[in-house]
Design a protein around this motif. Structure first.
Motif, PDB file in Angstrom:
ATOM      1  N   ALA A  32       0.841  -1.204   0.000  1.00 56.02           N
ATOM      2  CA  ALA A  32       0.000   0.000   0.000  1.00 56.02           C
ATOM      3  C   ALA A  32       0.874   1.251   0.000  1.00 56.02           C
ATOM      4  O   ALA A  32       0.598   2.205  -0.738  1.00 56.02           O
ATOM      5  CB  ALA A  32      -0.932  -0.001   1.211  1.00 56.02           C
ATOM      6  N   ALA A  33       1.941   1.236   0.804  1.00 56.15           N
ATOM      7  CA  ALA A  33       2.828   2.401   0.851  1.00 56.15           C
ATOM      8  C   ALA A  33       3.507   2.618  -0.496  1.00 56.15           C
ATOM      9  O   ALA A  33       3.609   3.740  -0.998  1.00 56.15           O
ATOM     10  CB  ALA A  33       3.866   2.214   1.953  1.00 56.15           C
ATOM     11  N   MET A  34       3.942   1.498  -1.111  1.00 51.37           N
ATOM     12  CA  MET A  34       4.575   1.613  -2.428  1.00 51.37           C
ATOM     13  C   MET A  34       3.593   2.154  -3.455  1.00 51.37           C
ATOM     14  O   MET A  34       3.926   3.021  -4.262  1.00 51.37           O
ATOM     15  CB  MET A  34       5.073   0.235  -2.885  1.00 51.37           C
ATOM     16  CG  MET A  34       6.431  -0.130  -2.313  1.00 51.37           C
ATOM     17  SD  MET A  34       6.744  -1.918  -2.393  1.00 51.37           S
ATOM     18  CE  MET A  34       6.349  -2.287  -4.076  1.00 51.37           C
ATOM     19  N   LEU A  35       2.378   1.634  -3.416  1.00 52.11           N
ATOM     20  CA  LEU A  35       1.366   2.062  -4.382  1.00 52.11           C
ATOM     21  C   LEU A  35       1.041   3.542  -4.203  1.00 52.11           C
ATOM     22  O   LEU A  35       0.882   4.283  -5.173  1.00 52.11           O
ATOM     23  CB  LEU A  35       0.079   1.248  -4.205  1.00 52.11           C
ATOM     24  CG  LEU A  35       0.155  -0.218  -4.625  1.00 52.11           C
ATOM     25  CD1 LEU A  35      -1.110  -0.946  -4.199  1.00 52.11           C
ATOM     26  CD2 LEU A  35       0.346  -0.323  -6.132  1.00 52.11           C
ATOM     27  N   ARG A  36       0.949   3.961  -2.932  1.00 49.64           N
ATOM     28  CA  ARG A  36       0.619   5.360  -2.659  1.00 49.64           C
ATOM     29  C   ARG A  36       1.662   6.269  -3.311  1.00 49.64           C
ATOM     30  O   ARG A  36       1.323   7.251  -3.973  1.00 49.64           O
ATOM     31  CB  ARG A  36       0.550   5.580  -1.154  1.00 49.64           C
ATOM     32  CG  ARG A  36      -0.412   6.655  -0.735  1.00 49.64           C
ATOM     33  CD  ARG A  36      -0.629   6.616   0.760  1.00 49.64           C
ATOM     34  NE  ARG A  36      -1.527   5.541   1.166  1.00 49.64           N
ATOM     35  CZ  ARG A  36      -1.268   4.630   2.096  1.00 49.64           C
ATOM     36  NH1 ARG A  36      -0.082   4.619   2.706  1.00 49.64           N
ATOM     37  NH2 ARG A  36      -2.142   3.710   2.396  1.00 49.64           N
ATOM     38  N   GLY A  37       2.944   5.920  -3.138  1.00 48.42           N
ATOM     39  CA  GLY A  37       4.005   6.719  -3.747  1.00 48.42           C
ATOM     40  C   GLY A  37       3.923   6.697  -5.266  1.00 48.42           C
ATOM     41  O   GLY A  37       4.039   7.727  -5.929  1.00 48.42           O
ATOM     42  N   VAL A  54      -5.305   3.081  -4.709  1.00 52.67           N
ATOM     43  CA  VAL A  54      -4.484   2.206  -3.865  1.00 52.67           C
ATOM     44  C   VAL A  54      -5.345   1.042  -3.370  1.00 52.67           C
ATOM     45  O   VAL A  54      -4.966  -0.128  -3.466  1.00 52.67           O
ATOM     46  CB  VAL A  54      -3.891   2.983  -2.671  1.00 52.67           C
ATOM     47  CG1 VAL A  54      -3.315   2.020  -1.636  1.00 52.67           C
ATOM     48  CG2 VAL A  54      -2.821   3.963  -3.144  1.00 52.67           C
ATOM     49  N   GLN A  55      -6.549   1.365  -2.883  1.00 52.39           N
ATOM     50  CA  GLN A  55      -7.418   0.310  -2.339  1.00 52.39           C
ATOM     51  C   GLN A  55      -7.877  -0.645  -3.430  1.00 52.39           C
ATOM     52  O   GLN A  55      -7.890  -1.865  -3.240  1.00 52.39           O
ATOM     53  CB  GLN A  55      -8.626   0.951  -1.650  1.00 52.39           C
ATOM     54  CG  GLN A  55      -8.225   1.758  -0.425  1.00 52.39           C
ATOM     55  CD  GLN A  55      -9.404   2.090   0.470  1.00 52.39           C
ATOM     56  OE1 GLN A  55     -10.536   1.692   0.197  1.00 52.39           O
ATOM     57  NE2 GLN A  55      -9.146   2.819   1.537  1.00 52.39           N
ATOM     58  N   GLU A  56      -8.256  -0.072  -4.573  1.00 47.91           N
ATOM     59  CA  GLU A  56      -8.714  -0.918  -5.670  1.00 47.91           C
ATOM     60  C   GLU A  56      -7.608  -1.889  -6.094  1.00 47.91           C
ATOM     61  O   GLU A  56      -7.863  -3.067  -6.372  1.00 47.91           O
ATOM     62  CB  GLU A  56      -9.112  -0.015  -6.843  1.00 47.91           C
ATOM     63  CG  GLU A  56     -10.052  -0.683  -7.815  1.00 47.91           C
ATOM     64  CD  GLU A  56     -10.241   0.152  -9.062  1.00 47.91           C
ATOM     65  OE1 GLU A  56     -10.454   1.375  -8.913  1.00 47.91           O
ATOM     66  OE2 GLU A  56     -10.172  -0.415 -10.156  1.00 47.91           O
ATOM     67  N   ALA A  80       3.489  -4.444 -12.336  1.00 48.24           N
ATOM     68  CA  ALA A  80       2.640  -4.652 -13.513  1.00 48.24           C
ATOM     69  C   ALA A  80       1.166  -4.428 -13.166  1.00 48.24           C
ATOM     70  O   ALA A  80       0.417  -3.832 -13.944  1.00 48.24           O
ATOM     71  CB  ALA A  80       2.854  -6.056 -14.082  1.00 48.24           C
ATOM     72  N   ILE A  81       0.760  -4.876 -11.977  1.00 52.96           N
ATOM     73  CA  ILE A  81      -0.638  -4.673 -11.577  1.00 52.96           C
ATOM     74  C   ILE A  81      -0.904  -3.197 -11.303  1.00 52.96           C
ATOM     75  O   ILE A  81      -1.932  -2.649 -11.717  1.00 52.96           O
ATOM     76  CB  ILE A  81      -0.978  -5.540 -10.345  1.00 52.96           C
ATOM     77  CG1 ILE A  81      -0.887  -7.017 -10.708  1.00 52.96           C
ATOM     78  CG2 ILE A  81      -2.376  -5.207  -9.820  1.00 52.96           C
ATOM     79  CD1 ILE A  81      -1.211  -7.958  -9.581  1.00 52.96           C
ATOM     80  N   ALA A  82       0.061  -2.539 -10.617  1.00 50.56           N
ATOM     81  CA  ALA A  82      -0.108  -1.117 -10.323  1.00 50.56           C
ATOM     82  C   ALA A  82      -0.289  -0.318 -11.612  1.00 50.56           C
ATOM     83  O   ALA A  82      -1.177   0.518 -11.727  1.00 50.56           O
ATOM     84  CB  ALA A  82       1.099  -0.602  -9.545  1.00 50.56           C
ATOM     85  N   LYS A  83       0.543  -0.644 -12.595  1.00 45.86           N
ATOM     86  CA  LYS A  83       0.481   0.081 -13.851  1.00 45.86           C
ATOM     87  C   LYS A  83      -0.829  -0.211 -14.588  1.00 45.86           C
ATOM     88  O   LYS A  83      -1.465   0.690 -15.126  1.00 45.86           O
ATOM     89  CB  LYS A  83       1.681  -0.324 -14.720  1.00 45.86           C
ATOM     90  CG  LYS A  83       1.807   0.494 -15.971  1.00 45.86           C
ATOM     91  CD  LYS A  83       3.075   0.133 -16.702  1.00 45.86           C
ATOM     92  CE  LYS A  83       2.940   0.509 -18.162  1.00 45.86           C
ATOM     93  NZ  LYS A  83       3.842  -0.249 -19.012  1.00 45.86           N
ATOM     94  N   TYR A  84      -1.226  -1.483 -14.566  1.00 43.38           N
ATOM     95  CA  TYR A  84      -2.478  -1.863 -15.232  1.00 43.38           C
ATOM     96  C   TYR A  84      -3.656  -1.090 -14.643  1.00 43.38           C
ATOM     97  O   TYR A  84      -4.513  -0.580 -15.360  1.00 43.38           O
ATOM     98  CB  TYR A  84      -2.700  -3.367 -15.084  1.00 43.38           C
ATOM     99  CG  TYR A  84      -4.016  -3.838 -15.651  1.00 43.38           C
ATOM    100  CD1 TYR A  84      -4.185  -3.916 -17.027  1.00 43.38           C
ATOM    101  CD2 TYR A  84      -5.065  -4.191 -14.825  1.00 43.38           C
ATOM    102  CE1 TYR A  84      -5.393  -4.335 -17.559  1.00 43.38           C
ATOM    103  CE2 TYR A  84      -6.280  -4.611 -15.348  1.00 43.38           C
ATOM    104  CZ  TYR A  84      -6.435  -4.689 -16.720  1.00 43.38           C
ATOM    105  OH  TYR A  84      -7.638  -5.095 -17.243  1.00 43.38           O
ATOM    106  N   LYS A  85      -3.688  -0.997 -13.307  1.00 46.32           N
ATOM    107  CA  LYS A  85      -4.806  -0.305 -12.654  1.00 46.32           C
ATOM    108  C   LYS A  85      -4.769   1.195 -12.938  1.00 46.32           C
ATOM    109  O   LYS A  85      -5.818   1.843 -13.032  1.00 46.32           O
ATOM    110  CB  LYS A  85      -4.765  -0.563 -11.138  1.00 46.32           C
ATOM    111  CG  LYS A  85      -5.281  -1.940 -10.783  1.00 46.32           C
ATOM    112  CD  LYS A  85      -6.773  -1.982 -11.015  1.00 46.32           C
ATOM    113  CE  LYS A  85      -7.320  -3.387 -11.074  1.00 46.32           C
ATOM    114  NZ  LYS A  85      -8.731  -3.407 -11.478  1.00 46.32           N
TER     115      LYS A  85
END
Lengths: 182, 213
Positions: A32-37, A54-56, A80-85
């Motif tokens: 979550a912290a990585m995604l937030r950044g 982030v939650q999604e 890859a998932i972060a970028k896809y979302k």
């Protein structure tokens, strides 16, 4: 997402996949912290979307965690998932903005105005003030502050469809007012 | 819900992950899809009754190997595409190899053939129906494979859909050999390739629509 994160997360993540829920919660917090950044950097103009995304993404990772191949880097999977979302959000917003275009067309009257931008803004405020509350608030929230329809509905206590109708009718009325101006 | 609460909820409900879940999903999809393809050939097109004779000709097996290798290379690529963060690498080149090999064989056959015979080697007797028949036979496989991928996590939906279509086309063509009378490489290099390209194109069109997650 560097290799040190990879080393730190890998062990707990494999434990998590084997059923250790404490390790899993730790991993999700790190992710979550990585995604937030990651999203904050990409959504500078949409700060309200960051935490939702982030939650999604966390939910997506949770539901698809069986697609992680233990022989490969976890950070590559997560990235890859972060970028896809992120791309998915942008596509959804693009589709939505396309649907909104007819409403914006009503504002073309502004393009013909020879006031400078500041004057236009002041005039807009004046004209807006003449609109009824149910049209004025949605326009202020959606078109000036840039909130989404859902956020506006929450803030004003109106239903989503009332917000949409308010924006649409309000912009029509505004355009009409502008056209009648000398 | 704030993010910490969400994480707590997700972690509490999470049991161990079934490590065989992904292979099992593929196995089920490929079995059901191939069965569907067999049913289409058996009921709509008809299985040849001279298969035992044809099976003595090397080209019968070259044709089967061609279709099977299209399917196999597509499957390798698909398995990578369905997992986030796994690069395609050499799998994308491997997918082209069966086509290149068949075209090379076709070129040799055409060069060695009497000029009068060349058109016949390309057109065979079923060129008008072959591509659409292969497509038809591929459709059950395409449906099954797309179902399997929906439970995974493809991050490149167009490419993934196209590769799923290629896999379906390869299996479809393989099953179609039970009906098809054509054994010449020039025919296979044109009409089988078109027949397998149609499901790939269908997959590319469907991918972004049904592979979203």
């Amino acid at each position: 997402m560097g290799s040190s994160i990879e080393e730190r997360l890998r062990g707990p993540w494999l434990a998590a996949l084997a059923g250790d829920s404490a390790a899993y919660a730790d991993c999700l917090r790190e992710l979550a912290a990585m995604l937030r950044g990651y999203y904050r950097k990409r959504l500078v103009s949409l700060p309200d979307e960051v935490e939702d995304l982030v939650q999604e993404t966390l939910i997506a990772m949770h539901n698809r965690r069986h697609t992680y191949d233990p022989g490969r880097p976890l950070t590559a999977w997560a990235h890859a998932i972060a970028k896809y979302k992120y791309v998915d959000l942008m596509r959804r917003r693009a589709v939505r903005d396309e649907l909104h275009e007819p409403i914006d067309d009503d504002l073309e009257a502004f393009a013909a105005s020879d006031h400078d931008a500041a004057d236009a803004r002041r005039d807009l405020r004046k004209l807006l003030a003449t609109l009824p509350e149910r049209h004025r608030r949605p326009i202020e929230c959606v078109k000036i502050e840039g909130l989404s329809v859902a956020e506006t509905a929450r803030r004003t206590g109106m239903s989503e469809s009332a917000v949409k109708v308010g924006v649409h009718r309000g912009l029509k009325a505004l355009a009409e007012l502008i056209r009648r101006q000398p | 819900m704030n993010t910490d609460d969400l994480i707590r909820t997700l972690a509490t409900g999470a049991g161990p992950v079934e490590s065989r879940a992904v292979p099992r999903r593929y196995a089920v999809a490929l079995a059901l899809g191939s069965l569907g393809a067999l049913v289409v050939v058996a009921t709509h097109l008809g299985v040849r009754n001279d298969l035992a004779v044809l099976a003595e000709l090397p080209m019968f097996w070259v044709r089967a190997a061609f279709a099977a290798s299209v399917a196999a290379t597509a499957f390798v690529a698909l398995a990578r595409l369905a997992r986030p963060g796994v690069p395609l690498g050499r799998a994308s080149f491997a997918m082209v190899a069966p086509m290149v090999a068949m075209w090379a064989l076709a070129a040799v056959v055409l060069v060695l053939a009497e000029p009068m015979m060349r058109a016949m080697l390309v057109l065979g007797s079923t060129w008008k129906t072959c591509p659409l028949n292969i497509t038809l036979v591929s459709i059950p496989v395409l449906v099954a494979v797309l179902w399997a991928i929906r439970g995974l996590a493809p991050t490149r939906p167009v490419m993934t859909g196209a590769t799923a279509g290629r896999l379906a086309g390869g299996i479809g063509a393989l099953v179609y050999t039970l009906h098809c009378p054509e054994l010449e490489a020039p025919f296979l290099g044109v009409w089988y390739v078109i027949g397998m390209a149609i499901p790939a194109a269908l997959g590319a069109l469907l991918g972004p629509r049904i592979l979203r997650w």
